[in-house]
Design a protein around this motif. Structure first.
Motif, short mmCIF file in Angstrom:
data_model
loop_
_atom_site.label_atom_id
_atom_site.label_comp_id
_atom_site.label_asym_id
_atom_site.label_seq_id
_atom_site.Cartn_x
_atom_site.Cartn_y
_atom_site.Cartn_z
N GLY A 169 14.19 10.79 14.65
CA GLY A 169 13.32 10.62 13.36
C GLY A 169 11.66 10.86 13.68
N LEU A 170 11.46 11.61 14.97
CA LEU A 170 10.07 11.85 15.19
C LEU A 170 9.71 13.42 14.88
CD1 LEU A 170 9.06 10.22 18.57
CD2 LEU A 170 8.82 9.41 16.24
N GLY A 171 10.53 14.04 14.47
CA GLY A 171 10.42 15.68 14.01
C GLY A 171 10.80 16.25 15.15
N MET A 172 11.64 16.01 16.07
CA MET A 172 11.93 16.89 17.17
C MET A 172 13.16 17.56 17.13
SD MET A 172 10.47 14.09 20.30
CE MET A 172 10.79 15.22 21.59
N GLY A 173 13.83 17.47 16.06
CA GLY A 173 15.06 18.34 15.78
C GLY A 173 16.33 17.60 16.53
N SER A 174 16.21 16.17 16.43
CA SER A 174 17.45 15.73 17.01
C SER A 174 18.89 15.89 16.38
CB SER A 174 17.17 13.88 17.04
OG SER A 174 17.25 13.42 15.60
N SER A 175 18.72 15.95 14.87
CA SER A 175 19.83 16.25 14.19
C SER A 175 20.49 17.80 14.23
CB SER A 175 19.65 15.74 12.59
OG SER A 175 18.58 16.68 12.11
N SER A 176 19.38 18.53 14.39
CA SER A 176 19.80 20.20 14.73
C SER A 176 20.37 20.23 15.84
CB SER A 176 18.61 20.91 14.68
OG SER A 176 18.11 21.13 13.24
N SER A 177 19.98 19.33 16.92
CA SER A 177 20.55 19.41 18.45
C SER A 177 21.91 18.99 18.33
CB SER A 177 19.66 18.39 19.34
OG SER A 177 20.19 18.65 20.73
N ASP A 178 21.99 17.90 17.50
CA ASP A 178 23.46 17.25 17.43
C ASP A 178 24.27 18.33 17.07
OD1 ASP A 178 22.42 14.60 18.36
OD2 ASP A 178 22.81 13.76 16.46
N VAL A 179 24.06 18.71 15.89
CA VAL A 179 24.98 19.78 15.31
C VAL A 179 25.04 20.82 16.03
CG1 VAL A 179 24.82 21.38 13.35
CG2 VAL A 179 24.05 19.23 12.96
N THR A 180 24.13 21.74 16.73
CA THR A 180 24.24 22.71 17.36
C THR A 180 25.28 22.30 18.64
OG1 THR A 180 22.00 23.61 16.95
CG2 THR A 180 23.06 24.41 18.83
N ALA A 181 25.03 21.31 19.38
CA ALA A 181 25.78 21.10 20.61
C ALA A 181 27.25 20.61 20.09
CB ALA A 181 25.43 19.85 21.02
N ALA A 182 27.48 20.05 18.80
CA ALA A 182 28.97 19.83 18.33
C ALA A 182 29.52 21.17 18.04
CB ALA A 182 28.68 18.91 17.02
N VAL A 183 29.18 22.06 17.38
CA VAL A 183 29.64 23.48 17.02
C VAL A 183 29.97 24.17 18.29
CG1 VAL A 183 29.19 25.61 16.02
CG2 VAL A 183 28.38 23.57 14.82
N ARG A 184 29.05 24.12 19.40
CA ARG A 184 29.30 24.69 20.66
C ARG A 184 30.44 24.10 21.26
NH1 ARG A 184 23.05 25.67 22.49
NH2 ARG A 184 22.85 27.71 21.80
N ALA A 185 30.58 22.83 21.19
CA ALA A 185 31.80 22.14 21.83
C ALA A 185 33.18 22.24 21.04
CB ALA A 185 31.51 20.59 21.64
N VAL A 186 33.04 22.53 19.85
CA VAL A 186 34.21 22.82 18.98
C VAL A 186 34.62 24.10 19.55
CG1 VAL A 186 35.07 23.38 16.59
CG2 VAL A 186 33.73 21.15 17.03
N ALA A 187 33.69 25.03 19.47
CA ALA A 187 34.41 26.68 19.88
C ALA A 187 34.56 26.73 21.15
CB ALA A 187 32.83 27.38 19.69
N ASP A 188 33.95 25.84 22.16
CA ASP A 188 34.69 25.75 23.58
C ASP A 188 35.96 25.18 23.62
OD1 ASP A 188 34.13 26.10 26.21
OD2 ASP A 188 33.85 23.97 26.54
N SER A 189 36.21 24.15 22.73
CA SER A 189 37.62 23.84 22.66
C SER A 189 38.57 24.58 22.45
CB SER A 189 37.71 22.54 21.73
OG SER A 189 37.66 22.80 20.40
#
Length: 347
Positions: A113-133
């Motif tokens: 919630g400070l504007g540091m891209g926490s949700s974008s980081s969650d989303v990007t990491a999630a997509v990479r993990a799914v692809a890796d699986s």
């Protein structure tokens, strides 16, 4: 194999389980409205990268389960969950496999919630993990497209770290400004007492012709700052962008922050355009730098502006896009935008 994805390197992902990582940023250097290559008005931003914090994700596929049977832990990370659903469909289609459910687990240390891209980081990491699986590595352009679909607007955390003007609502690069930002030292701080900001509650931003002209001038100056590795010009652009954003953000401490910036001989300041994180920017070659940094930190604290961390634009860190090379403490379970005040590492 389609050119849209490549096989992941040997050793990543096992038996339908994959991992991914994504970093964060420290708010924006520049954000506004710009012209794209076709002359159309387009919202865009340039973020200030920051090494050290990030999101780690693990995704385990469950073949034979319904495609909607995907869960996430913590269970309030709904944007990452949507991204995982989209990524499963994308990867299954690439490999011509049935779509299935699975389990997504997230951990990390990015303040929410400070504007540091926490949700974008969650989303990007999630997509990479799914692809890796699936044994795949999706290209950044595909991750950006899925990220925008999952959260409506995304930061460019899936890209290569170069200074980019990025259309956050379209998931595309408007311009590569150069190879690296000018060297600056950033004294980070938190406005609003460090309280998280619900970005959905911010007034809608509207731009006119004067705004377009002003932001295009700042874009040109930033391009020059990058090309000439000029910290002072970078600070000038960031300060101008932060000043223009105040008619929406209305930070009570903005005037004091400007005074401190000038008083300690900093080259400028930057503020997240969707949060409370901010930074005072210094030329690393300025005389008496350590003394200036101490004076800045003291002035901020005296002014009731909590100091968070000091970092530089020329510090690099390895980002693990896929595989099991992630360790460290997890981000506490909590909503995408918490009501609690956030503390970062002290200066």
């Amino acid at each position: 194999m389609t050119v849209a994805a490549t096989r992941a390197v040997s050793g990543t992902g096992t038996a339908g389980t994959g991992t991914g990582h994504a970093s964060c940023h420290h708010g924006e250097i520049l954000q506004g409205v710009f012209l794209d290559s076709r002359g159309r008005h387009c919202s865009g931003l340039v973020t200030l990268p920051m090494a050290g914090l990030g999101t780690r994700a693990e995704f385990t596929r469950r073949p034979g389960t319904a495609p909607e049977d995907i869960s996430v832990t913590p269970d309030d990370r709904t944007k990452a969950l949507r991204a995982a659903v989209l990524a499963v469909r994308e990867c299954a289609a690439l490999l011509r496999e049935p779509v299935c459910g699975g389990q997504l687990r997230l951990s990390g240390d990015i303040p929410v919630g400070l504007g540091m891209g926490s949700s974008s980081s969650d989303v990007t990491a999630a997509v990479r993990a799914v692809a890796d699986s699936f044994g795949l590595r999706l290209p950044p352009e595909a991750i950006a497209r899925l990220s925008v679909r999952a959260e409506q607007a995304s930061d460019p955390l899936m890209l290569d770290g170069r200074p980019l003007l990025f259309a956050q609502r379209e998931g595309r690069v408007l311009e590569v400004l150069g190879d690296a930002l000018p060297p600056v030292v950033v004294v980070g701080c938190a406005l609003g007492g460090g309280r998280p900001v619900d970005t959905l509650s911010l007034p809608a931003q509207t731009y006119g012709d004067e705004d377009l002209r002003a932001y295009e001038r700042l874009r040109s100056l930033l391009r020059r700052a990058v090309g000439e590795a000029d910290p002072a010009l970078l600070g000038r652009v960031a300060t101008a962008s932060a000043r223009r954003a105040q008619h929406i953000l209305r930070h009570q401490e903005f005037g004091a922050l400007l005074e401190i910036t000038e008083h300690v001989g900093a080259v400028g300041l930057q503020i997240a355009h969707s949060g409370n994180v901010a930074g005072v920017l210094f030329d690393p070659a300025s005389p008496g730098l350590e003394r200036r940094l101490r004076r800045c930190a003291q002035a901020l604290e005296d002014g009731g502006i909590p100091v968070t961390r000091t970092f530089t634009t020329f510090t690099t860190s390895e980002e693990f896009m896929n595989g099991r090379a992630h360790s460290g403490s997890g981000r506490p379970t909590g909503p995408d935008t918490s009501g609690r005040r956030t503390r970062l590492s002290a200066f």
